[in-house]
Write a protein that holds these residues in place. Structure first.
Motif, PDB file in Angstrom:
ATOM      1  N   TYR A  51       0.862  -1.102   0.039  1.00  0.00           N
ATOM      2  CA  TYR A  51      -0.108   0.018  -0.042  1.00  0.00           C
ATOM      3  C   TYR A  51       0.774   1.425   0.088  1.00  0.00           C
ATOM      4  O   TYR A  51       0.303   2.628  -0.038  1.00  0.00           O
ATOM      5  CB  TYR A  51      -0.778   0.097   1.450  1.00  0.00           C
ATOM      6  N   GLN A  52       2.204   1.166   0.137  1.00  0.00           N
ATOM      7  CA  GLN A  52       2.982   2.342  -0.012  1.00  0.00           C
ATOM      8  C   GLN A  52       2.808   2.934  -1.362  1.00  0.00           C
ATOM      9  O   GLN A  52       2.469   2.419  -2.566  1.00  0.00           O
ATOM     10  CB  GLN A  52       4.565   1.917   0.249  1.00  0.00           C
ATOM     11  N   THR A  53       3.258   4.319  -1.494  1.00  0.00           N
ATOM     12  CA  THR A  53       3.157   4.991  -2.761  1.00  0.00           C
ATOM     13  C   THR A  53       4.111   4.299  -3.662  1.00  0.00           C
ATOM     14  O   THR A  53       5.200   3.927  -3.497  1.00  0.00           O
ATOM     15  CB  THR A  53       3.259   6.537  -2.619  1.00  0.00           C
ATOM     16  N   PRO A  54       3.706   4.578  -5.144  1.00  0.00           N
ATOM     17  CA  PRO A  54       4.728   4.033  -6.200  1.00  0.00           C
ATOM     18  C   PRO A  54       6.306   4.480  -5.978  1.00  0.00           C
ATOM     19  O   PRO A  54       6.867   3.564  -6.238  1.00  0.00           O
ATOM     20  CB  PRO A  54       3.949   4.575  -7.506  1.00  0.00           C
ATOM     21  N   GLU A  55       6.572   5.741  -5.642  1.00  0.00           N
ATOM     22  CA  GLU A  55       7.823   6.195  -5.589  1.00  0.00           C
ATOM     23  C   GLU A  55       8.518   5.362  -4.404  1.00  0.00           C
ATOM     24  O   GLU A  55       9.829   5.322  -4.625  1.00  0.00           O
ATOM     25  CB  GLU A  55       7.823   7.881  -5.515  1.00  0.00           C
ATOM     26  N   ASP A  62      13.477  -2.274  -1.053  1.00  0.00           N
ATOM     27  CA  ASP A  62      14.415  -3.403  -1.273  1.00  0.00           C
ATOM     28  C   ASP A  62      13.580  -4.724  -1.500  1.00  0.00           C
ATOM     29  O   ASP A  62      13.792  -5.547  -2.464  1.00  0.00           O
ATOM     30  CB  ASP A  62      15.566  -3.676  -0.303  1.00  0.00           C
ATOM     31  N   ILE A  63      12.442  -4.711  -0.624  1.00  0.00           N
ATOM     32  CA  ILE A  63      11.412  -5.720  -0.681  1.00  0.00           C
ATOM     33  C   ILE A  63      10.265  -5.082  -0.572  1.00  0.00           C
ATOM     34  O   ILE A  63       9.898  -4.382   0.140  1.00  0.00           O
ATOM     35  CB  ILE A  63      11.668  -6.788   0.493  1.00  0.00           C
ATOM     36  N   VAL A  64       9.220  -5.667  -1.189  1.00  0.00           N
ATOM     37  CA  VAL A  64       7.947  -5.189  -1.357  1.00  0.00           C
ATOM     38  C   VAL A  64       7.166  -6.515  -0.957  1.00  0.00           C
ATOM     39  O   VAL A  64       7.436  -7.729  -1.415  1.00  0.00           O
ATOM     40  CB  VAL A  64       7.310  -4.403  -2.461  1.00  0.00           C
ATOM     41  N   GLY A  65       5.765  -6.138  -0.440  1.00  0.00           N
ATOM     42  CA  GLY A  65       4.923  -7.484  -0.329  1.00  0.00           C
ATOM     43  C   GLY A  65       4.047  -7.090   0.764  1.00  0.00           C
ATOM     44  O   GLY A  65       3.334  -6.111   1.311  1.00  0.00           O
ATOM     45  N   ASP A  66       3.229  -8.669   1.069  1.00  0.00           N
ATOM     46  CA  ASP A  66       2.120  -8.273   2.196  1.00  0.00           C
ATOM     47  C   ASP A  66       2.724  -8.417   3.421  1.00  0.00           C
ATOM     48  O   ASP A  66       3.927  -8.569   3.601  1.00  0.00           O
ATOM     49  CB  ASP A  66       0.886  -9.481   1.743  1.00  0.00           C
ATOM     50  N   SER A  67       1.836  -8.431   4.480  1.00  0.00           N
ATOM     51  CA  SER A  67       2.523  -8.486   5.931  1.00  0.00           C
ATOM     52  C   SER A  67       3.264  -9.743   6.001  1.00  0.00           C
ATOM     53  O   SER A  67       4.257  -9.710   6.686  1.00  0.00           O
ATOM     54  CB  SER A  67       1.252  -8.667   6.895  1.00  0.00           C
ATOM     55  N   LEU A  68       2.894 -10.919   5.635  1.00  0.00           N
ATOM     56  CA  LEU A  68       3.627 -12.062   5.635  1.00  0.00           C
ATOM     57  C   LEU A  68       4.949 -12.293   5.098  1.00  0.00           C
ATOM     58  O   LEU A  68       5.975 -12.356   5.649  1.00  0.00           O
ATOM     59  CB  LEU A  68       2.861 -13.285   5.188  1.00  0.00           C
ATOM     60  N   ALA A  69       4.796 -11.357   3.832  1.00  0.00           N
ATOM     61  CA  ALA A  69       6.184 -11.644   3.472  1.00  0.00           C
ATOM     62  C   ALA A  69       7.155 -10.566   4.018  1.00  0.00           C
ATOM     63  O   ALA A  69       8.328 -11.099   4.160  1.00  0.00           O
ATOM     64  CB  ALA A  69       5.987 -11.016   1.724  1.00  0.00           C
ATOM     65  N   LEU A  70       6.805  -9.489   4.496  1.00  0.00           N
ATOM     66  CA  LEU A  70       7.438  -8.315   5.182  1.00  0.00           C
ATOM     67  C   LEU A  70       8.144  -9.140   6.242  1.00  0.00           C
ATOM     68  O   LEU A  70       9.309  -9.063   6.772  1.00  0.00           O
ATOM     69  CB  LEU A  70       6.853  -7.270   5.146  1.00  0.00           C
ATOM     70  N   ALA A  71       7.245  -9.754   7.059  1.00  0.00           N
ATOM     71  CA  ALA A  71       7.609 -10.578   8.392  1.00  0.00           C
ATOM     72  C   ALA A  71       8.732 -11.533   8.083  1.00  0.00           C
ATOM     73  O   ALA A  71       9.808 -11.473   8.888  1.00  0.00           O
ATOM     74  CB  ALA A  71       6.220 -11.223   9.165  1.00  0.00           C
ATOM     75  N   ARG A  72       8.759 -12.379   7.124  1.00  0.00           N
ATOM     76  CA  ARG A  72       9.575 -13.352   6.748  1.00  0.00           C
ATOM     77  C   ARG A  72      10.816 -12.560   6.197  1.00  0.00           C
ATOM     78  O   ARG A  72      11.974 -13.040   6.882  1.00  0.00           O
ATOM     79  CB  ARG A  72       9.090 -14.331   5.637  1.00  0.00           C
ATOM     80  N   CYS A 265      -6.150   2.226  -2.386  1.00  0.00           N
ATOM     81  CA  CYS A 265      -5.716   2.749  -3.709  1.00  0.00           C
ATOM     82  C   CYS A 265      -4.277   2.535  -4.477  1.00  0.00           C
ATOM     83  O   CYS A 265      -4.161   2.320  -5.425  1.00  0.00           O
ATOM     84  CB  CYS A 265      -5.987   4.292  -3.878  1.00  0.00           C
ATOM     85  N   SER A 266      -3.215   2.482  -3.766  1.00  0.00           N
ATOM     86  CA  SER A 266      -1.936   2.309  -4.191  1.00  0.00           C
ATOM     87  C   SER A 266      -1.650   0.979  -4.782  1.00  0.00           C
ATOM     88  O   SER A 266      -0.822   0.950  -5.630  1.00  0.00           O
ATOM     89  CB  SER A 266      -0.858   2.581  -3.255  1.00  0.00           C
ATOM     90  N   MET A 267      -2.379  -0.022  -4.419  1.00  0.00           N
ATOM     91  CA  MET A 267      -2.223  -1.389  -5.002  1.00  0.00           C
ATOM     92  C   MET A 267      -2.031  -1.224  -6.494  1.00  0.00           C
ATOM     93  O   MET A 267      -1.155  -1.620  -7.046  1.00  0.00           O
ATOM     94  CB  MET A 267      -3.178  -2.341  -4.340  1.00  0.00           C
ATOM     95  N   LYS A 291      -0.391   6.112   4.550  1.00  0.00           N
ATOM     96  CA  LYS A 291      -0.088   7.418   3.760  1.00  0.00           C
ATOM     97  C   LYS A 291       0.702   8.510   4.491  1.00  0.00           C
ATOM     98  O   LYS A 291       1.317   9.531   3.941  1.00  0.00           O
ATOM     99  CB  LYS A 291      -1.244   8.199   3.157  1.00  0.00           C
ATOM    100  N   ARG A 292       1.043   8.053   5.782  1.00  0.00           N
ATOM    101  CA  ARG A 292       1.717   8.912   6.790  1.00  0.00           C
ATOM    102  C   ARG A 292       3.358   8.784   6.164  1.00  0.00           C
ATOM    103  O   ARG A 292       4.166   9.567   6.514  1.00  0.00           O
ATOM    104  CB  ARG A 292       1.748   8.461   8.115  1.00  0.00           C
ATOM    105  N   ILE A 293       3.517   7.653   5.516  1.00  0.00           N
ATOM    106  CA  ILE A 293       4.997   7.470   5.068  1.00  0.00           C
ATOM    107  C   ILE A 293       5.172   8.070   3.785  1.00  0.00           C
ATOM    108  O   ILE A 293       4.466   7.981   2.838  1.00  0.00           O
ATOM    109  CB  ILE A 293       5.478   5.718   5.027  1.00  0.00           C
ATOM    110  N   SER A 294       6.458   8.739   3.681  1.00  0.00           N
ATOM    111  CA  SER A 294       6.841   9.482   2.446  1.00  0.00           C
ATOM    112  C   SER A 294       8.241   9.183   2.449  1.00  0.00           C
ATOM    113  O   SER A 294       9.115   8.914   3.097  1.00  0.00           O
ATOM    114  CB  SER A 294       6.510  10.957   2.775  1.00  0.00           C
ATOM    115  N   LEU A 295       8.775   9.905   0.916  1.00  0.00           N
ATOM    116  CA  LEU A 295      10.255   9.626   1.026  1.00  0.00           C
ATOM    117  C   LEU A 295      10.937  10.599   1.640  1.00  0.00           C
ATOM    118  O   LEU A 295      12.021  10.349   2.238  1.00  0.00           O
ATOM    119  CB  LEU A 295      10.534  10.185  -0.714  1.00  0.00           C
ATOM    120  N   ARG A 296      10.362  11.857   2.292  1.00  0.00           N
ATOM    121  CA  ARG A 296      10.934  12.590   2.983  1.00  0.00           C
ATOM    122  C   ARG A 296      11.202  12.055   4.318  1.00  0.00           C
ATOM    123  O   ARG A 296      12.233  12.174   4.943  1.00  0.00           O
ATOM    124  CB  ARG A 296      10.041  13.873   3.118  1.00  0.00           C
ATOM    125  N   ASN A 297      10.172  11.377   4.996  1.00  0.00           N
ATOM    126  CA  ASN A 297      10.301  11.024   6.228  1.00  0.00           C
ATOM    127  C   ASN A 297      11.328   9.736   6.309  1.00  0.00           C
ATOM    128  O   ASN A 297      11.847   9.368   7.066  1.00  0.00           O
ATOM    129  CB  ASN A 297       9.096  10.719   7.188  1.00  0.00           C
TER     130      ASN A 297
END
Ligand code: 13P
Ligand code: SF4
Length: 330
Positions: A51-55, A62-72, A265-267, A291-297
Motif C-alpha cells: 500500500y505504499q506510494t509508487p515512488e 528493497d523488498i515489497v510485499g504483504d504482511s506475511l512476506a515482510l515478516a519473513r 488505492c496504491s495497490m 499514507k503517513r510514510i513518505s520519501l521525505r520521512n
C-alpha cells in the motif's frame, strides 16, 4: 547530466511515467538518490508494504510485499537496519522477529484501526470467558496483544492457522481477533467455528456490495478482486479474495483486461507497471496510516536513525512465540 536529466534517465521513471509527471519525479528524485546512498552507508534495507506510494514501492524499497512476506524478510535479513515503510504493527513484528536489528519507522503515528481496537486486557478477558479455546491474533495487532495469544495469522494464511490451532488444541472452535470481517470470511472456508472480536479496518469496511454492483454495471467484463478485510457481502460479490500479495499474483497470472481492486488505492498504482495489458478501475480507498510514510520521512529516518522500535523484552519474547508458530505452519 543535469539533475532533471538524470532523474528522467533513472530506469524506475519508465515504470512510473504514466502516473508521475516529469517535474514531480525530478523533485522526488533528490530524496530517492539520498535514500539509496543512506541505505548503503547505514547497511539498511527498506521493507515496503504493497500500500505504499509508487515512488517508495518502485523507487527505494528493497523488498515489497504483504504482511506475511515482510515478516519473513525481516526475520531473515542480514542488514543492520530495517526501515519499515508501512504501519507501526509491521515494524513491531520486524523487531519481534529480529530483535538485534535496529528497526526504524519513518512516522510512529502510522497506526491501524484494527490494532487500536483491542488491548492485552481484552485478550485476558476472552481467555477467561472461553477457557481452553485457542486465541489467534491477526498480525494487525500490537506486540502486547500478540504476547497474550496462542497464534498469529495474516490474511494470507488465516484458514490454515485456524485449522492448525483447532487441531493442535483438540477443539472445534477458535477465537480470532480483532477483525470481524476477516473472521467471518475465514469461517466460510472451514468447518471450524470462529468466535470473533468486533474490530474492523476503517479502509475496507467502507466498501459495499452496491459498490461492486456499480462497477459491474459500468464495466460488465470487469474482474473484481477484494481483500478479506472487506464485509462478507463484498467478498461474496467478488471473483477472488486474498491478501495483497495474492491479489497481485492473481493479476500477474490471469492478465484480466479490466480489474477493480477492492482495497487500498496504491495497490493498483504499484502493480500497473508490471501489468500493462490490465486496466485498473475504481473504487478504491486510501489508508491514512499508510499514507503517513513518505520519501521525505524515510530519508529523515535514515539520516537521524529515528524513530527506533523498542519493545519490552519480556513482551517481545512472548509475542515471538505466537508469530513463530504461524511461520512454522507449512
Ligand atoms: P496484507 O497482509 O494482505 O498485505 O494486508 C495488510 C493490511 O493491512 C491490509 O489492510
Ligand atoms: Fe490497518 Fe486497514 Fe490501514 Fe491495513 S488498510 S493498515 S488494516 S487501517
Amino acid at each position: 547530466m543535469s539533475g532533471f536529466a538524470s532523474a528522467l534517465a533513472d530506469p524506475v521513471f519508465a515504470k512510473l511515467s504514466h502516473r508521475i509527471p516529469p517535474g514531480e519525479w525530478a523533485l522526488m528524485h533528490e530524496d530517492i538518490t539520498a535514500i539509496r546512498a543512506l541505505k548503503r552507508e547505514r547497511d539498511a534495507i527498506i521493507l515496503a508494504h504493497n500500500y505504499q506510494t509508487p515512488e517508495i514501492y518502485h523507487g527505494v524499497a528493497d523488498i515489497v510485499g504483504d504482511s506475511l512476506a515482510l515478516a519473513r524478510e525481516a526475520m531473515n535479513t542480514q542488514a543492520s537496519v530495517i526501515v519499515l515503510a508501512g504501519v507501526y504493527f509491521m515494524a513491531e513484528t520486524a523487531k519481534i522477529l529480529n530483535p538485534t536489528k535496529t528497526v526504524l519507522i519513518p512516522d510512529s503515528r502510522a497506526g491501524c484501526s484494527l490494532a487500536e481496537s483491542i488491548n492485552p486486557g481484552d485478550v485476558r478477558t476472552l481467555r477467561v470467558q472461553h477457557p481452553g479455546i485457542p486465541i489467534i491474533a491477526y498480525v494487525n495487532t500490537s506486540a502486547a496483544v500478540k504476547a497474550e495469544v496462542d497464534y498469529c495469522c495474516t490474511s494470507a494464511n488465516a484458514r490454515k492457522v485456524v485449522e492448525f490451532a483447532a487441531k493442535q488444541t483438540g477443539t472445534d472452535t477458535v477465537i480470532m481477533l480483532p477483525d470481524r470481517f476477516l473472521a467471518a470470511n475465514t469461517s466460510h472456508e472451514t468447518t471450524i467455528k470462529i468466535i470473533a472480536w468486533d474490530g474492523a479496518c476503517e479502509v475496507h469496511e467502507r466498501f459495499s456490495a452496491a459498490d461492486i454492483a456499480g462497477v459491474r454495471a459500468q464495466y460488465p467484463d470487469v474482474t473484481v478482486l477484494a481483500h478479506p478485510e472487506c464485509p462478507e457481502d463484498v467478498i461474496a460479490a467478488s471473483d477472488f479474495a486474498g491478501s495483497t500479495a495474492a491479489l497481485a499474483a492473481y493479476v500477474a497470472q490471469h492478465h484480466p483486461a479490466r480489474v477493480a481492486l477492492i482495497t487500498e488505492c496504491s495497490m493498483a498504482d504499484n502493480i500497473a507497471a508490471s501489468n500493462p495489458t490490465t486496466e485498473f478501475v475504481k473504487p478504491c480507498n486510501l489508508c491514512p496510516h499508510m499514507k503517513r510514510i513518505s520519501l521525505r520521512n524515510i530519508r529523515h529516518a535514515l539520516e537521524t536513525m529515528t524513530e527506533t522500535i523498542n519493545i519490552d523484552p519480556t513482551i517481545a519474547a512472548q509475542a515471538r512465540i505466537s508469530v513463530e508458530r504461524m511461520l512454522a505452519i507449512p
